[in-house]
Design a protein around this motif. Sequence first.
Motif, mmCIF file in Angstrom:
data_model
loop_
_atom_site.group_PDB
_atom_site.id
_atom_site.type_symbol
_atom_site.label_atom_id
_atom_site.label_comp_id
_atom_site.label_asym_id
_atom_site.label_seq_id
_atom_site.Cartn_x
_atom_site.Cartn_y
_atom_site.Cartn_z
ATOM 1 N N GLU A 1 0.829 -1.201 0.000
ATOM 2 C CA GLU A 1 0.000 0.000 0.000
ATOM 3 C C GLU A 1 0.866 1.255 0.000
ATOM 4 O O GLU A 1 1.873 1.329 0.701
ATOM 5 C CB GLU A 1 -0.929 0.020 1.223
ATOM 6 N N VAL A 2 0.423 2.240 -0.795
ATOM 7 C CA VAL A 2 1.120 3.521 -0.887
ATOM 8 C C VAL A 2 0.210 4.610 -0.311
ATOM 9 O O VAL A 2 -0.973 4.697 -0.661
ATOM 10 C CB VAL A 2 1.472 3.854 -2.352
ATOM 11 N N VAL A 3 0.768 5.435 0.573
ATOM 12 C CA VAL A 3 -0.001 6.518 1.202
ATOM 13 C C VAL A 3 0.763 7.831 1.070
ATOM 14 O O VAL A 3 1.942 7.834 0.681
ATOM 15 C CB VAL A 3 -0.263 6.212 2.692
ATOM 16 N N THR A 4 0.111 8.922 1.402
ATOM 17 C CA THR A 4 0.796 10.224 1.380
ATOM 18 C C THR A 4 1.832 10.264 2.494
ATOM 19 O O THR A 4 1.646 9.690 3.564
ATOM 20 C CB THR A 4 -0.211 11.369 1.576
ATOM 21 N N SER A 5 2.927 10.957 2.226
ATOM 22 C CA SER A 5 4.003 11.030 3.222
ATOM 23 C C SER A 5 4.007 12.389 3.919
ATOM 24 O O SER A 5 3.345 13.338 3.487
ATOM 25 C CB SER A 5 5.362 10.791 2.556
ATOM 26 N N SER A 6 4.793 12.472 4.971
ATOM 27 C CA SER A 6 4.877 13.716 5.741
ATOM 28 C C SER A 6 5.608 14.813 4.975
ATOM 29 O O SER A 6 5.624 15.968 5.397
ATOM 30 C CB SER A 6 5.587 13.457 7.069
ATOM 31 N N ALA A 7 6.193 14.457 3.828
ATOM 32 C CA ALA A 7 6.925 15.444 3.032
ATOM 33 C C ALA A 7 5.987 16.350 2.240
ATOM 34 O O ALA A 7 6.408 17.367 1.691
ATOM 35 C CB ALA A 7 7.885 14.742 2.079
ATOM 36 N N SER A 8 4.696 16.001 2.183
ATOM 37 C CA SER A 8 3.738 16.791 1.412
ATOM 38 C C SER A 8 3.268 18.003 2.204
ATOM 39 O O SER A 8 2.982 17.901 3.400
ATOM 40 C CB SER A 8 2.528 15.930 1.028
ATOM 41 N N ASP A 9 3.201 19.140 1.541
ATOM 42 C CA ASP A 9 2.669 20.340 2.189
ATOM 43 C C ASP A 9 1.216 20.592 1.778
ATOM 44 O O ASP A 9 0.631 21.620 2.110
ATOM 45 C CB ASP A 9 3.530 21.563 1.864
ATOM 46 N N ILE A 10 0.626 19.645 1.027
ATOM 47 C CA ILE A 10 -0.775 19.755 0.600
ATOM 48 C C ILE A 10 -1.623 18.668 1.231
ATOM 49 O O ILE A 10 -2.696 18.944 1.780
ATOM 50 C CB ILE A 10 -0.879 19.684 -0.941
ATOM 51 N N PHE A 11 -1.135 17.441 1.187
ATOM 52 C CA PHE A 11 -1.918 16.302 1.671
ATOM 53 C C PHE A 11 -1.522 15.908 3.089
ATOM 54 O O PHE A 11 -0.337 15.850 3.410
ATOM 55 C CB PHE A 11 -1.722 15.095 0.746
ATOM 56 N N PRO A 12 -2.510 15.608 3.924
ATOM 57 C CA PRO A 12 -2.216 15.103 5.269
ATOM 58 C C PRO A 12 -1.454 13.784 5.165
ATOM 59 O O PRO A 12 -1.583 13.061 4.179
ATOM 60 C CB PRO A 12 -3.607 14.894 5.883
ATOM 61 N N THR A 13 -0.708 13.462 6.174
ATOM 62 C CA THR A 13 0.081 12.228 6.183
ATOM 63 C C THR A 13 -0.805 10.991 6.338
ATOM 64 O O THR A 13 -1.767 10.998 7.103
ATOM 65 C CB THR A 13 1.102 12.264 7.335
ATOM 66 N N GLY A 14 -0.460 9.940 5.583
ATOM 67 C CA GLY A 14 -1.107 8.644 5.764
ATOM 68 C C GLY A 14 -2.412 8.423 5.030
ATOM 69 O O GLY A 14 -3.095 7.430 5.269
ATOM 70 N N ILE A 15 -2.766 9.313 4.091
ATOM 71 C CA ILE A 15 -3.994 9.116 3.309
ATOM 72 C C ILE A 15 -3.698 8.117 2.178
ATOM 73 O O ILE A 15 -2.735 8.294 1.432
ATOM 74 C CB ILE A 15 -4.514 10.438 2.722
ATOM 75 N N PRO A 16 -4.524 7.084 2.015
ATOM 76 C CA PRO A 16 -4.268 6.088 0.957
ATOM 77 C C PRO A 16 -4.223 6.693 -0.448
ATOM 78 O O PRO A 16 -5.029 7.565 -0.782
ATOM 79 C CB PRO A 16 -5.462 5.138 1.096
ATOM 80 N N ILE A 17 -3.262 6.213 -1.232
ATOM 81 C CA ILE A 17 -3.155 6.619 -2.647
ATOM 82 C C ILE A 17 -3.469 5.432 -3.543
ATOM 83 O O ILE A 17 -4.287 5.530 -4.459
ATOM 84 C CB ILE A 17 -1.735 7.144 -2.971
ATOM 85 N N GLY A 18 -2.815 4.313 -3.294
ATOM 86 C CA GLY A 18 -3.054 3.157 -4.146
ATOM 87 C C GLY A 18 -2.250 1.942 -3.726
ATOM 88 O O GLY A 18 -1.644 1.908 -2.651
ATOM 89 N N ILE A 19 -2.237 0.958 -4.620
ATOM 90 C CA ILE A 19 -1.554 -0.314 -4.379
ATOM 91 C C ILE A 19 -0.528 -0.552 -5.488
ATOM 92 O O ILE A 19 -0.817 -0.341 -6.671
ATOM 93 C CB ILE A 19 -2.570 -1.485 -4.376
ATOM 94 N N ILE A 20 0.656 -1.012 -5.115
ATOM 95 C CA ILE A 20 1.708 -1.291 -6.101
ATOM 96 C C ILE A 20 1.310 -2.498 -6.954
ATOM 97 O O ILE A 20 0.942 -3.554 -6.430
ATOM 98 C CB ILE A 20 3.058 -1.548 -5.404
#
Length: 227
Positions: free
Chosen positions: A177-196
């Motif tokens: 599982e791929v989620v948003t990381s803490s490096a984003s200044d737009i998206f909160p951390t840990g929101i699901p994006i997709g599956i590899i």
Amino acid sequence: MVSPYIKVNYVISSTGNFGKNIREILNSHQEVLALRDQNQKLIHDLVKLKTLEIENKRLSELLGCKRKIGRKTIVARVIAKTPQQYYKSMIIDKGSDDGLADNMAVFGFYKCRFGVIGQLINVEKNVSVVLTITNRISKVPARVISASVDGLVIGCETDELGMIWIPADAEIKIGDEVVTSSASDIFPTGIPIGIITAVCQTGDTTFKKASVKPLVNAFQVTDVFIE
């Protein structure tokens, strides 16, 4: 020999019957028109009732989604998905008058799955454009949860995303599982994006890349959640 009186009576009687038949035909026609009007009204009422039923179901599902998400979000309706902009953008029915601004995060909820679908651009008073994560210019800092490694998810304008800048020695695999990381200044951390769905070693010894299937297809949702 037939009496002229009888002939006259016959003609008068026939004329009277003809007139009666005409009146019956006219009355029947009026009854048919009245029934047709009633039928059309019933159809209209049924369509209106069905529309209200669908709308009530939609609102109920949205309320359920908000509860499951557990985040303070603004809900907006998708009002345009043009074929020319497929995999690129969509338009929603809320804007700056509703508290929206450029670069706010946009999420979707579809078939019990919640995930990132894009970010706001070109926010106007009552409408806004959502730049979807499948757009080529979209770049979202992301993390592969199982391997605890970061990378960058990019749009490919297809039904899959790309993930680049993954450390070459990272132990990632199909299904992660791929989620948003803490490096984003737009998206909160840990929101699901997709599956590899695929992992590819490149000629670069420093990084490798992967294909990612979005958890939520932006073009299947009818409503979005904005934060």
